[in-house]
Motif scaffolding. Structure first.
Motif, PDB file in Angstrom:
ATOM      1  N   VAL A 183       0.900  -1.025   0.026  1.00 44.28           N
ATOM      2  CA  VAL A 183      -0.014  -0.080  -0.006  1.00 44.28           C
ATOM      3  C   VAL A 183       0.830   1.414  -0.045  1.00 44.28           C
ATOM      4  O   VAL A 183       1.694   1.507   0.938  1.00 44.28           O
ATOM      5  CB  VAL A 183      -1.028   0.089   1.203  1.00 44.28           C
ATOM      6  N   ILE A 184       0.743   2.191  -0.922  1.00 44.77           N
ATOM      7  CA  ILE A 184       1.193   3.485  -1.135  1.00 44.77           C
ATOM      8  C   ILE A 184       0.350   4.345  -0.402  1.00 44.77           C
ATOM      9  O   ILE A 184      -0.956   4.598  -0.859  1.00 44.77           O
ATOM     10  CB  ILE A 184       1.473   3.902  -2.492  1.00 44.77           C
ATOM     11  N   ALA A 185       0.354   4.566   0.900  1.00 48.77           N
ATOM     12  CA  ALA A 185      -0.746   5.319   1.772  1.00 48.77           C
ATOM     13  C   ALA A 185      -0.447   7.107   1.747  1.00 48.77           C
ATOM     14  O   ALA A 185       0.613   7.383   2.121  1.00 48.77           O
ATOM     15  CB  ALA A 185      -0.557   5.322   3.220  1.00 48.77           C
ATOM     16  N   ALA A 213      -6.218   0.647  11.851  1.00 51.63           N
ATOM     17  CA  ALA A 213      -6.794  -0.381  10.856  1.00 51.63           C
ATOM     18  C   ALA A 213      -5.814  -1.401  10.480  1.00 51.63           C
ATOM     19  O   ALA A 213      -6.184  -2.538  10.252  1.00 51.63           O
ATOM     20  CB  ALA A 213      -7.390   0.230   9.670  1.00 51.63           C
ATOM     21  N   VAL A 214      -4.619  -1.026  10.197  1.00 54.35           N
ATOM     22  CA  VAL A 214      -3.710  -1.996   9.606  1.00 54.35           C
ATOM     23  C   VAL A 214      -3.057  -3.031  10.214  1.00 54.35           C
ATOM     24  O   VAL A 214      -2.694  -2.701  11.537  1.00 54.35           O
ATOM     25  CB  VAL A 214      -2.495  -1.209   8.818  1.00 54.35           C
ATOM     26  N   PRO A 215      -2.808  -4.328   9.853  1.00 55.59           N
ATOM     27  CA  PRO A 215      -2.339  -5.310  10.787  1.00 55.59           C
ATOM     28  C   PRO A 215      -1.052  -5.118  11.008  1.00 55.59           C
ATOM     29  O   PRO A 215      -0.411  -5.738  11.838  1.00 55.59           O
ATOM     30  CB  PRO A 215      -2.835  -6.649   9.856  1.00 55.59           C
ATOM     31  N   SER A 216      -0.211  -4.470  10.103  1.00 51.54           N
ATOM     32  CA  SER A 216       1.221  -4.418   9.944  1.00 51.54           C
ATOM     33  C   SER A 216       1.755  -3.232   8.976  1.00 51.54           C
ATOM     34  O   SER A 216       0.872  -2.810   8.277  1.00 51.54           O
ATOM     35  CB  SER A 216       1.892  -5.672   9.495  1.00 51.54           C
ATOM     36  N   TRP A 217       2.804  -2.816   9.331  1.00 50.51           N
ATOM     37  CA  TRP A 217       3.421  -1.724   8.489  1.00 50.51           C
ATOM     38  C   TRP A 217       4.461  -2.010   7.492  1.00 50.51           C
ATOM     39  O   TRP A 217       4.984  -1.567   6.895  1.00 50.51           O
ATOM     40  CB  TRP A 217       4.009  -0.653   9.183  1.00 50.51           C
ATOM     41  N   ASP A 218       4.668  -3.614   7.445  1.00 48.62           N
ATOM     42  CA  ASP A 218       5.671  -4.117   6.902  1.00 48.62           C
ATOM     43  C   ASP A 218       5.645  -3.663   5.173  1.00 48.62           C
ATOM     44  O   ASP A 218       6.676  -3.380   4.405  1.00 48.62           O
ATOM     45  CB  ASP A 218       5.641  -5.533   6.702  1.00 48.62           C
ATOM     46  N   ASN A 219       4.409  -3.606   4.514  1.00 48.93           N
ATOM     47  CA  ASN A 219       4.334  -3.458   3.105  1.00 48.93           C
ATOM     48  C   ASN A 219       3.688  -2.027   2.851  1.00 48.93           C
ATOM     49  O   ASN A 219       2.710  -1.987   1.874  1.00 48.93           O
ATOM     50  CB  ASN A 219       3.610  -4.552   2.654  1.00 48.93           C
ATOM     51  N   ILE A 220       3.983  -1.089   3.796  1.00 48.31           N
ATOM     52  CA  ILE A 220       3.280   0.322   3.511  1.00 48.31           C
ATOM     53  C   ILE A 220       4.451   1.262   3.072  1.00 48.31           C
ATOM     54  O   ILE A 220       5.699   1.308   3.931  1.00 48.31           O
ATOM     55  CB  ILE A 220       2.513   0.627   4.709  1.00 48.31           C
ATOM     56  N   VAL A 221       4.100   2.207   2.105  1.00 47.97           N
ATOM     57  CA  VAL A 221       4.866   3.385   2.030  1.00 47.97           C
ATOM     58  C   VAL A 221       4.216   4.517   2.188  1.00 47.97           C
ATOM     59  O   VAL A 221       2.939   4.486   1.528  1.00 47.97           O
ATOM     60  CB  VAL A 221       5.523   3.399   0.650  1.00 47.97           C
ATOM     61  N   ILE A 222       4.554   5.601   3.064  1.00 54.07           N
ATOM     62  CA  ILE A 222       3.907   6.808   3.278  1.00 54.07           C
ATOM     63  C   ILE A 222       4.064   7.804   2.249  1.00 54.07           C
ATOM     64  O   ILE A 222       5.264   7.984   1.990  1.00 54.07           O
ATOM     65  CB  ILE A 222       3.999   7.188   4.455  1.00 54.07           C
ATOM     66  N   ALA A 223       3.086   8.186   1.342  1.00 57.55           N
ATOM     67  CA  ALA A 223       3.311   9.415   0.589  1.00 57.55           C
ATOM     68  C   ALA A 223       2.801  10.592   1.090  1.00 57.55           C
ATOM     69  O   ALA A 223       1.589  10.747   1.227  1.00 57.55           O
ATOM     70  CB  ALA A 223       2.887   9.053  -0.701  1.00 57.55           C
ATOM     71  N   TYR A 224       3.675  11.698   1.509  1.00 54.03           N
ATOM     72  CA  TYR A 224       3.223  12.888   1.849  1.00 54.03           C
ATOM     73  C   TYR A 224       3.176  13.725   0.639  1.00 54.03           C
ATOM     74  O   TYR A 224       4.039  13.907   0.054  1.00 54.03           O
ATOM     75  CB  TYR A 224       4.139  13.694   2.777  1.00 54.03           C
ATOM     76  N   GLU A 225       1.832  14.161   0.707  1.00 51.77           N
ATOM     77  CA  GLU A 225       1.524  14.937  -0.730  1.00 51.77           C
ATOM     78  C   GLU A 225       0.848  16.167  -0.360  1.00 51.77           C
ATOM     79  O   GLU A 225      -0.529  16.188  -0.299  1.00 51.77           O
ATOM     80  CB  GLU A 225       0.684  14.195  -1.785  1.00 51.77           C
ATOM     81  N   PRO A 226       1.332  17.337  -0.126  1.00 51.96           N
ATOM     82  CA  PRO A 226       0.463  18.476   0.156  1.00 51.96           C
ATOM     83  C   PRO A 226      -0.257  18.771  -0.944  1.00 51.96           C
ATOM     84  O   PRO A 226       0.112  18.792  -2.175  1.00 51.96           O
ATOM     85  CB  PRO A 226       1.624  19.738   0.222  1.00 51.96           C
ATOM     86  N   VAL A 227      -1.530  19.094  -0.759  1.00 49.21           N
ATOM     87  CA  VAL A 227      -2.704  18.972  -1.818  1.00 49.21           C
ATOM     88  C   VAL A 227      -2.421  20.262  -2.720  1.00 49.21           C
ATOM     89  O   VAL A 227      -2.486  20.232  -3.778  1.00 49.21           O
ATOM     90  CB  VAL A 227      -4.094  19.022  -1.237  1.00 49.21           C
TER      91      VAL A 227
END
Length: 315
Positions: A183-185, A213-227
């Motif tokens: 997930v790219i969050a 909500a998420v069961p784990s952060w292992d497969n998460i990339v956080i994308a900071y995108e100022p709108v």
């Protein structure tokens, strides 16, 4: 220790050692009355402190591999996408970068069958649960069946045009992760939220919805995108972007774990292009990019991927 100014407009105070008022961010000053001032001061101090370079390494605060995603959004035809794929296939890409592209749903098969295996495929959205009688939606199971490895969730256009709420996006992420998709969050504030000094609050609320909500952060990339920077041509300065990335990483450390804060990649999105990517990539908490318009141009996207070289330092 010299403090770096992140002001959008106001002059630096001659009588204060703290950062000037920054439109959209809380005042990062040790003597602030804000209840969270100590936390944000520590984050700012960490950012401003010199980092000892290591020989032959990529200088990143996190431990993950540099990550660049291309979000093609609702763009393209069979012909234009065939040209784009051809350009990507012929591009020379640095090896120490994870590269992902997200075509429109209807072209995923075309891209998957013709794109080099060096680049993975992402979807631009997915349904919140198993497929069924949900007209117009695409299930995680269907995405996996077409070869997708990732999905972009929480993009500002889904939040502010379609109307998806934080908790709904968190549930989407949990389901996708549970079924084996990365997930790219996406998180980020509107211009009026920045101007009202709510940048951190908005990002933290969006992060909390994922964390709850998420069961784990292992497969998460956080994308900071100022709108205010998405598709506008107005890009956050490297210091502005780094400042929020520091705060996001420290939020993860405080609210999830130090391990997750270290492993989770935090990438920047918002009018990233071949001309500004190098300076952004130099920031130690920027672990890559989520690219919009520039990802539709193969050579320019390759330049952005290869900006990882600006992070490489030697003793």
């Amino acid at each position: 220790m010299a403090m770096l100014s992140t002001s959008l407009s106001g002059p630096k105070s001659a009588t204060s050692y703290c950062a000037p008022e920054f439109s959209g961010l809380r005042r990062l000053c040790p003597n602030s009355n804000n209840v969270n001032s100590n936390f944000h001061s520590q984050a700012f101090l960490r950012f401003c402190s010199p980092r000892k370079p290591l020989k032959s390494v990529v200088a990143m605060a996190g431990t993950g591999t540099f990550f660049v995603g291309g979000n093609w959004k609702c763009n393209g035809t069979r012909e234009s996408i065939a040209k784009l794929v051809s350009d990507l296939n012929s591009a020379k890409l640095e090896s120490d970068v994870d590269v992902v592209v997200a075509p429109p749903f209807v072209y995923i098969d075309q891209v998957k069958s013709s794109l080099t295996g060096r680049i993975e495929i992402a979807a631009q959205n997915s349904w919140v649960s198993k497929g069924g009688a949900f007209t117009g939606e695409i299930s995680v199971e269907q995405l996996k069946d077409t070869g997708c490895k990732w999905v972009i969730l929480g993009h500002s256009e889904r939040r502010h045009v379609i109307g998806e709420e934080n908790q709904f996006i968190g549930k989407k992420a949990a389901y996708a992760l549970g079924q084996g998709l990365g997930v790219i969050a996406c998180i980020g504030e509107l211009l009026e939220e920045r101007e009202a000094g709510k940048t951190f609050d908005v990002c933290y609320q969006q992060l909390k919805a994922f964390a709850d909500a998420v069961p784990s952060w292992d497969n998460i990339v956080i994308a900071y995108e100022p709108v205010w920077a998405i598709g506008t041509g107005v890009v956050a300065t490297p210091v502005q972007a780094q400042e929020v990335h520091v705060a996001v990483r420290d939020w993860l450390k405080t609210n999830v774990s130090a391990e997750v804060a270290s492993k989770t990649r935090i990438i920047y999105g918002g009018s990233v292009n071949g001309g500004n990517c190098a300076e952004l990539a130099k920031q130690e908490d920027i672990d890559g990019f989520l690219v919009g318009g520039a990802s539709l141009k193969g050579p320019e996207f390759a330049t952005i991927v290869n900006s990882v070289t600006t992070k490489k330092v030697a003793a």
